[in-house]
Design a protein around this motif. Structure first.
Motif, PDB file in Angstrom:
ATOM      1  N   LEU A 141       0.822  -1.201   0.000  1.00  0.00           N
ATOM      2  CA  LEU A 141       0.000   0.000   0.000  1.00  0.00           C
ATOM      3  C   LEU A 141       0.860   1.257   0.000  1.00  0.00           C
ATOM      4  O   LEU A 141       0.526   2.256  -0.654  1.00  0.00           O
ATOM      5  CB  LEU A 141      -0.930  -0.010   1.221  1.00  0.00           C
ATOM      6  N   ALA A 142       1.999   1.210   0.714  1.00  0.00           N
ATOM      7  CA  ALA A 142       2.902   2.362   0.734  1.00  0.00           C
ATOM      8  C   ALA A 142       3.482   2.634  -0.653  1.00  0.00           C
ATOM      9  O   ALA A 142       3.556   3.789  -1.100  1.00  0.00           O
ATOM     10  CB  ALA A 142       4.024   2.126   1.741  1.00  0.00           C
ATOM     11  N   ILE A 143       3.883   1.585  -1.358  1.00  0.00           N
ATOM     12  CA  ILE A 143       4.474   1.767  -2.689  1.00  0.00           C
ATOM     13  C   ILE A 143       3.426   2.215  -3.695  1.00  0.00           C
ATOM     14  O   ILE A 143       3.657   3.135  -4.495  1.00  0.00           O
ATOM     15  CB  ILE A 143       5.148   0.458  -3.147  1.00  0.00           C
ATOM     16  N   LEU A 144       2.257   1.594  -3.652  1.00  0.00           N
ATOM     17  CA  LEU A 144       1.188   2.020  -4.550  1.00  0.00           C
ATOM     18  C   LEU A 144       0.759   3.455  -4.234  1.00  0.00           C
ATOM     19  O   LEU A 144       0.456   4.239  -5.136  1.00  0.00           O
ATOM     20  CB  LEU A 144       0.002   1.071  -4.435  1.00  0.00           C
ATOM     21  N   CYS A 157       4.433   1.835 -17.070  1.00  0.00           N
ATOM     22  CA  CYS A 157       3.778   3.152 -17.048  1.00  0.00           C
ATOM     23  C   CYS A 157       4.589   4.161 -16.231  1.00  0.00           C
ATOM     24  O   CYS A 157       4.755   5.318 -16.646  1.00  0.00           O
ATOM     25  CB  CYS A 157       2.374   3.022 -16.466  1.00  0.00           C
ATOM     26  N   VAL A 158       5.086   3.737 -15.068  1.00  0.00           N
ATOM     27  CA  VAL A 158       5.843   4.655 -14.207  1.00  0.00           C
ATOM     28  C   VAL A 158       7.155   5.052 -14.873  1.00  0.00           C
ATOM     29  O   VAL A 158       7.589   6.217 -14.769  1.00  0.00           O
ATOM     30  CB  VAL A 158       6.086   4.013 -12.820  1.00  0.00           C
ATOM     31  N   ALA A 173       9.631  13.392  -8.015  1.00  0.00           N
ATOM     32  CA  ALA A 173       8.621  12.560  -7.354  1.00  0.00           C
ATOM     33  C   ALA A 173       8.313  11.323  -8.193  1.00  0.00           C
ATOM     34  O   ALA A 173       8.136  10.217  -7.656  1.00  0.00           O
ATOM     35  CB  ALA A 173       7.351  13.372  -7.109  1.00  0.00           C
ATOM     36  N   ALA A 174       8.272  11.502  -9.513  1.00  0.00           N
ATOM     37  CA  ALA A 174       8.001  10.365 -10.400  1.00  0.00           C
ATOM     38  C   ALA A 174       9.139   9.346 -10.359  1.00  0.00           C
ATOM     39  O   ALA A 174       8.899   8.129 -10.350  1.00  0.00           O
ATOM     40  CB  ALA A 174       7.780  10.859 -11.828  1.00  0.00           C
ATOM     41  N   PHE A 175      10.388   9.821 -10.345  1.00  0.00           N
ATOM     42  CA  PHE A 175      11.522   8.891 -10.289  1.00  0.00           C
ATOM     43  C   PHE A 175      11.582   8.168  -8.938  1.00  0.00           C
ATOM     44  O   PHE A 175      11.988   7.006  -8.861  1.00  0.00           O
ATOM     45  CB  PHE A 175      12.827   9.626 -10.569  1.00  0.00           C
ATOM     46  N   LEU A 176      11.160   8.835  -7.870  1.00  0.00           N
ATOM     47  CA  LEU A 176      11.089   8.165  -6.574  1.00  0.00           C
ATOM     48  C   LEU A 176      10.058   7.039  -6.613  1.00  0.00           C
ATOM     49  O   LEU A 176      10.286   5.935  -6.096  1.00  0.00           O
ATOM     50  CB  LEU A 176      10.730   9.182  -5.482  1.00  0.00           C
ATOM     51  N   LEU A 187       9.222   5.459  -9.307  1.00  0.00           N
ATOM     52  CA  LEU A 187       9.825   4.440 -10.176  1.00  0.00           C
ATOM     53  C   LEU A 187      10.693   3.485  -9.358  1.00  0.00           C
ATOM     54  O   LEU A 187      10.608   2.261  -9.500  1.00  0.00           O
ATOM     55  CB  LEU A 187      10.642   5.129 -11.277  1.00  0.00           C
ATOM     56  N   VAL A 188      11.532   4.045  -8.491  1.00  0.00           N
ATOM     57  CA  VAL A 188      12.406   3.209  -7.657  1.00  0.00           C
ATOM     58  C   VAL A 188      11.566   2.303  -6.760  1.00  0.00           C
ATOM     59  O   VAL A 188      11.832   1.099  -6.630  1.00  0.00           O
ATOM     60  CB  VAL A 188      13.352   4.093  -6.824  1.00  0.00           C
ATOM     61  N   GLY A 189      10.543   2.874  -6.134  1.00  0.00           N
ATOM     62  CA  GLY A 189       9.687   2.080  -5.264  1.00  0.00           C
ATOM     63  C   GLY A 189       8.977   0.963  -6.012  1.00  0.00           C
ATOM     64  O   GLY A 189       8.866  -0.165  -5.516  1.00  0.00           O
ATOM     65  N   ALA A 190       8.500   1.260  -7.237  1.00  0.00           N
ATOM     66  CA  ALA A 190       7.785   0.255  -8.027  1.00  0.00           C
ATOM     67  C   ALA A 190       8.679  -0.920  -8.388  1.00  0.00           C
ATOM     68  O   ALA A 190       8.247  -2.076  -8.376  1.00  0.00           O
ATOM     69  CB  ALA A 190       7.208   0.890  -9.291  1.00  0.00           C
ATOM     70  N   PHE A 191       9.940  -0.643  -8.694  1.00  0.00           N
ATOM     71  CA  PHE A 191      10.842  -1.715  -9.100  1.00  0.00           C
ATOM     72  C   PHE A 191      11.374  -2.499  -7.906  1.00  0.00           C
ATOM     73  O   PHE A 191      11.636  -3.693  -8.017  1.00  0.00           O
ATOM     74  CB  PHE A 191      11.999  -1.163  -9.933  1.00  0.00           C
TER      75      PHE A 191
END
Length: 418
Positions: free
Chosen positions: A33-36, A102-103, A194-197, A199-203
């Motif tokens: 939930l935190a990453i999403l 997408c991210v 913020a988007a790159f952060l 991205l890191v979380g998603a991967f």
């Protein structure tokens, strides 16, 4: 007092293996939930970030302000139109995989916008970013539907939406302050950061795989079949009709708030922004109160009450003359709207458990189409009959959406129980 509908008591099993979902332990639920939420925050952060910078960007490129103002539309329109495609892609290939793609595209497009040397390139970067961002929130919501049991899902969705709301509020205020401090390119760099952060979380933190009805395969016929599956559920028309009405009722008047305030001597652009922020404040307050509300009221009651509370706030907008009054009214609108919208969103996750990405994508599609149609419709009414009758009509639409959704969904659930 019951907290879920009779039909809902039968559905937790759908979130299990039959639907191929990914039930997690408490620690992994929190991590997911935190990453999403971070992904939703970044998507919403970018959505309105150019609004405070329109004059600065116009001056930089020597372009008309009215033209540069379309940067928001260049993000929002592809955001809405891309969702009916991205949802089925998530169902076909894995929601986590498509969300990551997408991210990546979203972050790269926003980063490219920081270095755009023509206005056309800046517009292009916003179009690509909006299209990619259109897959973030629906796929994230579908993953919540896959990963959380029904009894905890509505709370999880409300937490996710709170992160997205905070992103939108922070995006507007932070980008304006950064533009004054380091210029619009620096402000857009903050948005890209913020988007790159995210991205890191998603991967690093998303599960290695996601739900897929037909792993590794996508075709238009498959997508059409998933949409047929969604609409075979009689609740689909109710959910999508209500969410379309929400978009029409609430988002049409927002571009006219500065004009309304100016006509009443209640302030200018700054006061208008503070007033509209009340919607986000109401949404955050709702997200904090969700556990309390769900313990004490049935979901049908939340829908009806949300429509009526939001309608009361819209009626107040027609009469408030000062920005503080508008802030209070928009806070009521936001609380009521999210009370209704969150309940509809939760039901949308259950329309077709094996095609949740498609179901949530349609939910977002109808919502954004309502938003797109709202300003010209409200503008025509506002300039023809005035603010009070126009906002009263919006209030009527929102109240009807909440009341009818509550009644019709309850009827459908009782009919299912026989």
């Amino acid at each position: 007092m019951e907290t879920v509908s009779p039909g809902e008591r039968r559905r937790p099993a759908e979130s299990g293996s039959a639907a191929g979902s990914l039930m997690l332990d408490a620690r992994r639920e929190t991590q997911l939930l935190a990453i999403l939420g971070l992904c939703g925050f970044a998507s919403s952060f970018a959505a309105r970030s150019t609004d405070p910078m329109v004059n600065a960007i116009a001056g930089s490129f020597g372009a008309p302000v009215a033209t540069v103002a379309l940067l928001s539309s260049c993000y929002a329109l592809p955001y809405g139109l891309g969702q009916p495609v991205l949802g089925p892609l998530g169902d076909a290939f894995s929601k986590a995989t498509v969300l990551r793609v997408c991210v990546v595209i979203f972050a790269l497009a926003l980063g490219a916008g920081c270095f755009a040397h023509t206005l056309e390139l800046l517009f292009a970067s916003r179009v690509v970013a909006g299209l990619a961002a259109g897959g973030v929130i629906p796929l994230a919501l579908a993953m919540v539907g896959d990963s959380f049991p029904f009894e905890r899902r509505q709370v999880a969705i409300s937490r996710f939406l709170a992160a997205a709301l905070i992103g939108q509020l922070v995006g507007v205020t932070a980008s304006g302050a950064m533009a004054d401090w380091v210029g619009w390119r620096g402000a857009m760099g903050l948005t890209a950061g913020a988007a790159f952060l995210a991205l890191v979380g998603a991967f690093l933190g998303l599960p290695a795989h996601g739900l897929a009805a037909h792993p590794g395969r996508f075709s238009l016929s498959d997508a059409a079949e998933r949409y047929r599956l969604v609409f075979s559920n009689p609740r689909a028309k109710v959910c999508y009709g209500a969410v379309f009405a929400e978009g029409v009722a609430i988002y049409g008047l927002l571009p006219f708030v500065p004009e309304l305030l100016q006509a009443r001597g209640g302030g200018g652009a700054t006061e208008a922004g503070l007033s509209i922020a009340g919607i986000g404040i109401g949404g955050v307050l709702f997200s904090l109160s969700v556990p309390f509300l769900l313990r004490r009221f049935p979901v049908y009651g939340l829908m009806r009450a949300g429509g009526l509370l939001g309608a009361a706030g819209l009626l107040g907008v027609g009469y408030a003359g000062h920005w503080t009054g508008l802030l209070a009214c928009f806070t009521a609108v936001g609380f009521g709207f999210f009370m209704l919208h969150n309940s509809l969103q939760n039901r949308a996750t259950e329309l077709a458990p094996t095609a949740r990405g498609s179901a949530i994508a349609l939910h977002a599609f109808f919502f954004f189409i309502g938003q797109a149609l709202a300003p010209p419709l409200f503008g025509a009414g506002y300039h023809a009959v005035g603010a009070k009758p126009a906002t009263a009509l919006c209030a009527l639409v929102l109240a009807a959406a909440g009341l009818m959704a509550g009644v019709m969904l309850k009827r459908a659930d009782l009919r299912e129980l026989g």
